[in-house]
Design a protein around this motif. Structure first.
Motif, mmCIF file in Angstrom:
data_model
loop_
_atom_site.group_PDB
_atom_site.id
_atom_site.type_symbol
_atom_site.label_atom_id
_atom_site.label_comp_id
_atom_site.label_asym_id
_atom_site.label_seq_id
_atom_site.Cartn_x
_atom_site.Cartn_y
_atom_site.Cartn_z
ATOM 1 N N ASP A 45 -2.563 3.228 -3.354
ATOM 2 C CA ASP A 45 -3.320 4.020 -4.329
ATOM 3 C C ASP A 45 -2.443 4.335 -5.536
ATOM 4 O OD1 ASP A 45 -1.711 6.193 -3.737
ATOM 5 O OD2 ASP A 45 -3.222 7.275 -2.591
ATOM 6 N N VAL A 46 -3.053 5.008 -6.511
ATOM 7 C CA VAL A 46 -2.338 5.260 -7.771
ATOM 8 C C VAL A 46 -1.223 6.301 -7.607
ATOM 9 C CG1 VAL A 46 -4.208 4.574 -9.322
ATOM 10 C CG2 VAL A 46 -4.161 6.916 -8.405
ATOM 11 N N ASP A 47 -1.180 6.966 -6.464
ATOM 12 C CA ASP A 47 -0.075 7.893 -6.202
ATOM 13 C C ASP A 47 1.040 7.220 -5.400
ATOM 14 O OD1 ASP A 47 -0.775 10.634 -7.287
ATOM 15 O OD2 ASP A 47 -2.617 10.122 -6.242
ATOM 16 N N GLY A 48 0.907 5.922 -5.146
ATOM 17 C CA GLY A 48 1.974 5.176 -4.484
ATOM 18 C C GLY A 48 1.909 5.183 -2.963
ATOM 19 N N HIS A 49 0.835 5.722 -2.383
ATOM 20 C CA HIS A 49 0.706 5.682 -0.920
ATOM 21 C C HIS A 49 0.191 4.324 -0.491
ATOM 22 C CE1 HIS A 49 1.104 10.028 -1.012
ATOM 23 N NE2 HIS A 49 0.061 10.124 -1.817
ATOM 24 N N GLU A 50 0.684 3.855 0.660
ATOM 25 C CA GLU A 50 0.133 2.621 1.234
ATOM 26 C C GLU A 50 -0.718 2.980 2.450
ATOM 27 O OE1 GLU A 50 2.139 -1.476 1.673
ATOM 28 O OE2 GLU A 50 2.208 -0.651 3.692
ATOM 29 N N TYR A 51 -1.856 2.322 2.577
ATOM 30 C CA TYR A 51 -2.781 2.613 3.675
ATOM 31 C C TYR A 51 -3.066 1.362 4.493
ATOM 32 C CZ TYR A 51 -3.998 6.575 0.656
ATOM 33 O OH TYR A 51 -3.957 7.688 -0.135
ATOM 34 N N ALA A 62 -7.057 11.099 8.952
ATOM 35 C CA ALA A 62 -6.583 9.709 8.938
ATOM 36 C C ALA A 62 -6.047 9.335 7.553
ATOM 37 C CB ALA A 62 -7.712 8.778 9.350
ATOM 38 N N LEU A 63 -6.807 9.689 6.526
ATOM 39 C CA LEU A 63 -6.421 9.349 5.144
ATOM 40 C C LEU A 63 -5.054 9.946 4.805
ATOM 41 C CD1 LEU A 63 -7.884 7.771 2.933
ATOM 42 C CD2 LEU A 63 -8.827 9.923 2.098
ATOM 43 N N ASN A 64 -4.837 11.172 5.246
ATOM 44 C CA ASN A 64 -3.541 11.828 4.993
ATOM 45 C C ASN A 64 -2.400 11.173 5.762
ATOM 46 O OD1 ASN A 64 -4.370 13.711 3.125
ATOM 47 N ND2 ASN A 64 -4.842 15.294 4.642
ATOM 48 N N ARG A 65 -2.748 10.332 6.700
ATOM 49 C CA ARG A 65 -1.721 9.654 7.506
ATOM 50 C C ARG A 65 -1.838 8.138 7.366
ATOM 51 N NH1 ARG A 65 -3.344 14.231 8.931
ATOM 52 N NH2 ARG A 65 -1.962 15.836 9.768
ATOM 53 N N ALA A 67 -7.749 3.360 -6.188
ATOM 54 C CA ALA A 67 -6.988 2.221 -5.657
ATOM 55 C C ALA A 67 -6.094 1.623 -6.734
ATOM 56 C CB ALA A 67 -7.950 1.165 -5.153
ATOM 57 N N ALA A 68 -4.948 1.129 -6.310
ATOM 58 C CA ALA A 68 -4.076 0.384 -7.228
ATOM 59 C C ALA A 68 -4.152 -1.108 -6.898
ATOM 60 C CB ALA A 68 -2.648 0.892 -7.137
ATOM 61 N N GLU A 69 -3.789 -1.449 -5.657
ATOM 62 C CA GLU A 69 -3.775 -2.866 -5.258
ATOM 63 C C GLU A 69 -4.133 -2.997 -3.795
ATOM 64 O OE1 GLU A 69 -0.208 -5.119 -5.894
ATOM 65 O OE2 GLU A 69 0.026 -4.291 -7.923
ATOM 66 N N ALA A 70 -4.683 -4.161 -3.422
ATOM 67 C CA ALA A 70 -4.986 -4.406 -2.012
ATOM 68 C C ALA A 70 -4.587 -5.825 -1.652
ATOM 69 C CB ALA A 70 -6.472 -4.212 -1.750
ATOM 70 N N GLN A 71 -4.080 -5.975 -0.450
ATOM 71 C CA GLN A 71 -3.703 -7.307 0.050
ATOM 72 C C GLN A 71 -3.774 -7.273 1.573
ATOM 73 O OE1 GLN A 71 -2.842 -10.361 -1.539
ATOM 74 N NE2 GLN A 71 -3.105 -10.949 0.585
ATOM 75 N N GLY A 72 -4.430 -8.261 2.157
ATOM 76 C CA GLY A 72 -4.539 -8.301 3.619
ATOM 77 C C GLY A 72 -5.255 -7.067 4.142
ATOM 78 N N ALA A 73 -4.658 -6.396 5.122
ATOM 79 C CA ALA A 73 -5.310 -5.222 5.712
ATOM 80 C C ALA A 73 -4.793 -3.928 5.084
ATOM 81 C CB ALA A 73 -5.061 -5.202 7.212
ATOM 82 N N ARG A 74 -4.117 -4.026 3.939
ATOM 83 C CA ARG A 74 -3.515 -2.827 3.347
ATOM 84 C C ARG A 74 -3.875 -2.679 1.876
ATOM 85 N NH1 ARG A 74 1.098 -0.830 6.296
ATOM 86 N NH2 ARG A 74 0.816 -1.676 8.371
ATOM 87 N N PHE A 75 -3.837 -1.439 1.396
ATOM 88 C CA PHE A 75 -3.958 -1.209 -0.041
ATOM 89 C C PHE A 75 -3.069 -0.049 -0.434
ATOM 90 C CE2 PHE A 75 -6.930 1.863 1.600
ATOM 91 C CZ PHE A 75 -6.939 2.911 0.684
#
Ligand SMILES: Cc1ncc(COP(=O)(O)O)c(C=O)c1O
Length: 444
Positions: free
Chosen positions: A62-68, A404-407, A52-60
């Motif tokens: 990762d260190v590769d720049g993806h938002e989930y 799901a993670l990949n999307r 993980a890089a950062e999380a806020q609200g319902a999103r975070f």
């Protein structure tokens, strides 16, 4: 495409798209046992965890720049959404004024009163984790009843509480597979019965050696297994009839409303435990007592220099930072209004999944409890933990999680559970529905 081939494809994609997480996972094998901060993390479905890089609200991110979109939400510890403003404000205001003092603060009173308003129990104590709240509640129940054992339900989970990591094998109580280093054989401490089995419950309590039943009001850790109509009445009557204390663990079932399942369905536990989201993920937990139990405990426990010589509490429990953040979270984040919104999102999530299952004619089903939704890869709703466990499908579980993670979606590990926070949006829910639909179409 069959599930194995799909999994292969998704594993390749995961590895390709997460080079920095992979690098860190390799490096972590130096300083960390098995390369992870906690043993179970080796079980994340991609072969290595997303860092993980950062999380806020319902999103975070990762260190590769993806938002989930995060439907795992720290397995309920961040059901508030990540870093909600009121909790962060309380952290900022309290931290420079003291973190842990071994002294009470006024916030402890406010939180105690608020927990009474929500759950109905008269008096409260604080700890840092739900595991500890359960451990302390069990010890007090033993002290009060003078009985050695506890009773739990098959396939329950109440944290790393030694007495609870037990299961039934051919009718005997044994340690759960994978339970590391149990201090004594589990049948010495624990009776286990299937959830919703009234006869077994009454039979096991009739031995007269059970101090307390520790129960989630609905199982939530092996999929959601709801109580059969009348089962809570049976549970309450059987515990009362045998002088057994009833501890309700609301750590996950707080998803049912501001006062958890207890308030929503009028339960009357003797003790109640809760942890995880009450301070938005800052370590904090509480355990409460009915007026009767509190009175009995107060007259029983030593009130002199022998008070709590060990076993209950802890140096940094009830610290002022935990209590300031619990107060802010209960007052301004996990409000009645927030639950209304979260539960409506849960209903939307449930509808989306149910439509997909129906459209593709899959032998699966979906269950909801408040703002918690779970799908299982079997047609019938399980009535017991064993049925839910038998209905597990490790391959499909892994595939759906990775798909799901990949999307850009994180589901709760080990089961297909999604939780709605006050920051979750209808668009987040609909994204999951679309991705689940795509997965179902590829599998069907
Ligand atoms: C119902 C229930 N109780 C207690 C716990 C333990 O919580 P913690 O690990 O934060 O101590 C869990 C954890 O998943 C849980 O699901």
């Amino acid at each position: 495409m069959n599930a194995e081939a799909l999994l292969e494809r998704e594993l390749e994609r995961f590895e390709r798209e997460h080079p920095r997480s992979r690098e860190l996972a390799e490096e972590a094998k130096g300083p960390l046992l098995s390369g992870v901060p906690m043993p179970w993390m080796i079980r994340w479905p991609g072969g290595f965890p997303v860092f993980a890089a950062e999380a806020q609200g319902a999103r975070f991110t990762d260190v590769d720049g993806h938002e989930y979109v995060d439907f795992c939400l720290g397995d309920t510890a961040a059901m508030t959404g990540h870093s909600p403003e009121p909790t962060v404000r309380a952290l900022r205001e309290q931290a420079p004024k003291g973190i842990t003092l071994m002294l009470p603060s006024e916030d402890a009173l406010w939180v105690g009163r608020e927990l009474t308003r929500r759950f109905g129990l008269a008096r409260w104590q604080f700890a840092l984790t739900a595991t500890d709240a359960n451990r302390f509640a069990i010890r007090l129940a033993r002290e009060l009843t003078g009985r050695p054992k506890i009773l739990v339900f098959n396939w329950c989970y109440h944290g790393s509480v030694d007495e609870t990591v037990a299961t039934l094998r051919d009718g005997s109580v044994v340690a759960r597979e994978g339970n590391v280093g149990p201090p004594v054989p589990l049948d010495e401490t624990t009776r286990v019965v299937e959830w919703n089995d009234a006869e077994a419950l009454e039979r096991e309590l009739a031995h007269g050696d059970v101090a307390c039943v520790l129960a989630e009001p609905a199982l939530t850790n092996i999929g959601i297994v709801l109580p059969a109509p009348g089962y809570h009445d049976t549970l309450r009557a059987a515990t009362r009839d045998t002088g057994t204390l009833l501890i309700i663990d609301e750590t996950h079932t707080i998803c049912a409303g501001p006062g958890g399942y207890t308030a929503a369905y009028g339960l009357e536990p003797d003790l109640l435990t809760i942890g995880k989201p009450i301070a938005a993920g800052v370590p904090a937990s509480a355990y409460g007592f009915s007026a009767d139990v509190a009175e009995r405990l107060e007259s029983l426990l030593p009130s002199d220099e022998r008070a709590d010589v060990g076993g209950i509490g802890g140096t940094v429990a009830a610290n002022v930072l935990s209590l300031a953040t619990t107060r802010a979270t209960l007052a301004e984040v996990l409000t009645d209004e927030a639950f209304g919104k979260m539960i409506a999102l849960g209903e939307r999530f449930e509808r989306g999944v149910s439509d997909v299952i129906e459209r593709h004619g899959l032998p699966w089903h979906v269950t909801r409890l408040g703002c918690r939704v779970e799908y299982l890869f079997r047609a019938e709703r399980p009535r017991t933990g064993s049925e839910a466990a038998a209905g597990g499908n490790a391959l499909l579980d892994r595939l759906i999680h990775l798909y799901a993670l990949n999307r850009a979606i994180l589901l709760t590990p080990f089961h297909n559970m999604a939780l709605m926070s006050p920051a979750t949006t209808e668009e987040d829910v609909d994204l999951h529905t679309r991705v689940f639909d795509d997965a179902a179409r590829e599998l069907a």
